[in-house]
Design an enzyme around this catalytic site. Structure first.
Site, PDB file in Angstrom:
ATOM      1  N   HIS A 125       0.887  -1.260  -0.025  1.00 20.97           N
ATOM      2  CA  HIS A 125       0.021  -0.038   0.103  1.00 20.97           C
ATOM      3  C   HIS A 125       0.840   1.366   0.139  1.00 20.97           C
ATOM      4  CE1 HIS A 125      -3.731  -2.221   0.388  1.00 20.97           C
ATOM      5  NE2 HIS A 125      -3.487  -2.853   1.723  1.00 20.97           N
ATOM      6  N   ASP A 162      -3.025 -10.770  -2.328  1.00 15.40           N
ATOM      7  CA  ASP A 162      -3.506 -10.262  -1.002  1.00 15.40           C
ATOM      8  C   ASP A 162      -5.105  -9.673  -1.391  1.00 15.40           C
ATOM      9  OD1 ASP A 162      -2.028  -8.936   1.841  1.00 15.40           O
ATOM     10  OD2 ASP A 162      -4.057  -7.977   1.146  1.00 15.40           O
ATOM     11  N   HIS A 164      -6.527  -7.328  -0.371  1.00 11.25           N
ATOM     12  CA  HIS A 164      -6.586  -5.726  -0.540  1.00 11.25           C
ATOM     13  C   HIS A 164      -5.854  -5.382  -1.889  1.00 11.25           C
ATOM     14  CE1 HIS A 164      -6.680  -6.519   3.974  1.00 11.25           C
ATOM     15  NE2 HIS A 164      -7.894  -5.750   3.611  1.00 11.25           N
ATOM     16  N   ASP A 251      -4.556 -12.822   3.550  1.00 12.11           N
ATOM     17  CA  ASP A 251      -5.782 -12.253   4.204  1.00 12.11           C
ATOM     18  C   ASP A 251      -7.099 -12.389   3.527  1.00 12.11           C
ATOM     19  OD1 ASP A 251      -4.757 -10.375   2.493  1.00 12.11           O
ATOM     20  OD2 ASP A 251      -4.581  -8.687   3.966  1.00 12.11           O
TER      21      ASP A 251
END
Ligand SMILES: [Zn+2]
Length: 315
Positions: A125, A162, A164, A251
């Site tokens: 991120h 991931d 996200h 995740d």
């Protein structure tokens, strides 16, 4: 296979308190690999700190100084409340980047067959000049940049599973055609950070070199893998990467508290199996993974174990 396993006690000193991205994640992984007898089959590497010059390949001096100053001053956070910082955060973040660059070099030059970097803080991120989403420096983007700029790789694939969207990684490369960023993640309408829609495909010279595949909340293994095989794998095969970097966040597991996909370790095992096979056919076997998310300790440690079983096996 000679699989490098990069980790270092400094990562445990990036102290985030009760935050889900905490040092127990790495302790759980280490304990699982030890109890299964897998750790002793890996080549343990402690890595090295990155230089600020290496981080400045992509990030601003301003961000580097801000992380250093916030660590030194005892600040509680940097830029956003979810980027918790402690006295050793800067040192840990330097080690995370340096270790990933070292792993990239070892795999590039075939002293290791492949590698897994159990580092924290995570990175995907982190933006050009901003810490974001538990991330300070973008470990995987820096590895991709290093492979491209310093080691001469022309077709680096960054594959991000991931849950996200890897917004930082995408933004570094979305206008370039030498690094292909591919991300499967939960639909941004229901998931942090709210980017990664299918129509984000890159622009200018980079048009077509970003692939976002958002998937619906609640999705299970079979449907997810069907989408991967139908919509993603053919494009990876067509691209013919000469190095594969994997943003390995676990995740999307059904037990994970931070998102809403319903995958199991079976999917993580299968994804890395397919990517490893692709690396063998187009990249001389060159593949390495970096830990991103994954916040249920049992699901995380089991998933990393499954992932490493595949990397280490001779198949
Ligand atoms: Zn994540």
């Amino acid at each position: 296979m000679k699989t490098g396993f990069y980790t270092n006690p400094i990562y445990l000193e990036h102290d985030t308190g009760l935050h889900p991205e905490n040092a127990d994640r790495l302790r759980a992984i280490q304990a699982k690999l030890e109890s299964e007898g897998l750790l002793e089959k890996l080549k343990l590497e402690s890595g090295r700190p990155a230089t600020t010059g290496e981080i400045a390949m992509l990030h601003t001096e301003k961000l580097i100084s801000a992380v250093e100053a916030a660590s030194a001053s005892g600040a509680a956070q940097l830029h956003t409340p979810d980027c918790i910082i402690s006295a050793q955060t800067y040192k840990a973040a330097l080690f995370a980047v340096g270790s990933v660059l070292d792993a990239a070099l070892e795999v590039a030059e075939r002293r290791l067959d492949n590698a897994f970097c159990a580092v924290r803080p995570p990175g995907h991120h982190a933006e050009y000049d901003t810490a974001m989403g538990f991330c300070f420096f973008n470990n995987i983007a820096l590895a991709a940049e290093y492979l491209s700029r310093e080691l001469g790789f022309k077709r680096v694939l960054v594959f991000d599973f991931d849950v996200h969207h890897g917004n930082g990684t995408q933004h570094f490369f979305e206008q370039r055609d030498d690094i292909y960023f591919v991300s499967l993640h939960q639909d941004p309408r229901s998931c942090y950070p709210g980017t990664g829609f299918a129509d984000e495909r890159g622009s200018g010279a980079g048009a077509g070199y970003t692939l976002n595949v958002p998937v619906s909340a609640g999705m299970e293994d079979a449907e997810y893998l069907q989408i991967f095989y139908a919509q993603v794998l053919p494009k990876l095969e067509e691209y013919k990467p000469d190095f594969i970097l994997v943003s390995a966040g676990f995740d999307a597991h059904r037990a994970d508290p931070l998102a809403a996909l319903n995958l199991t370790e079976r999917t993580f095992n299968e994804l890395i199996r397919v990517l490893k096979k692709l690396a063998a056919s187009t990249a001389g076997g060159r593949i390495m993974s970096l830990l991103e998310g994954g916040y249920d300790l049992k699901a995380l440690s089991t998933s990393v174990y499954e992932h490493l079983l595949v990397l280490e096996s001779e198949d």
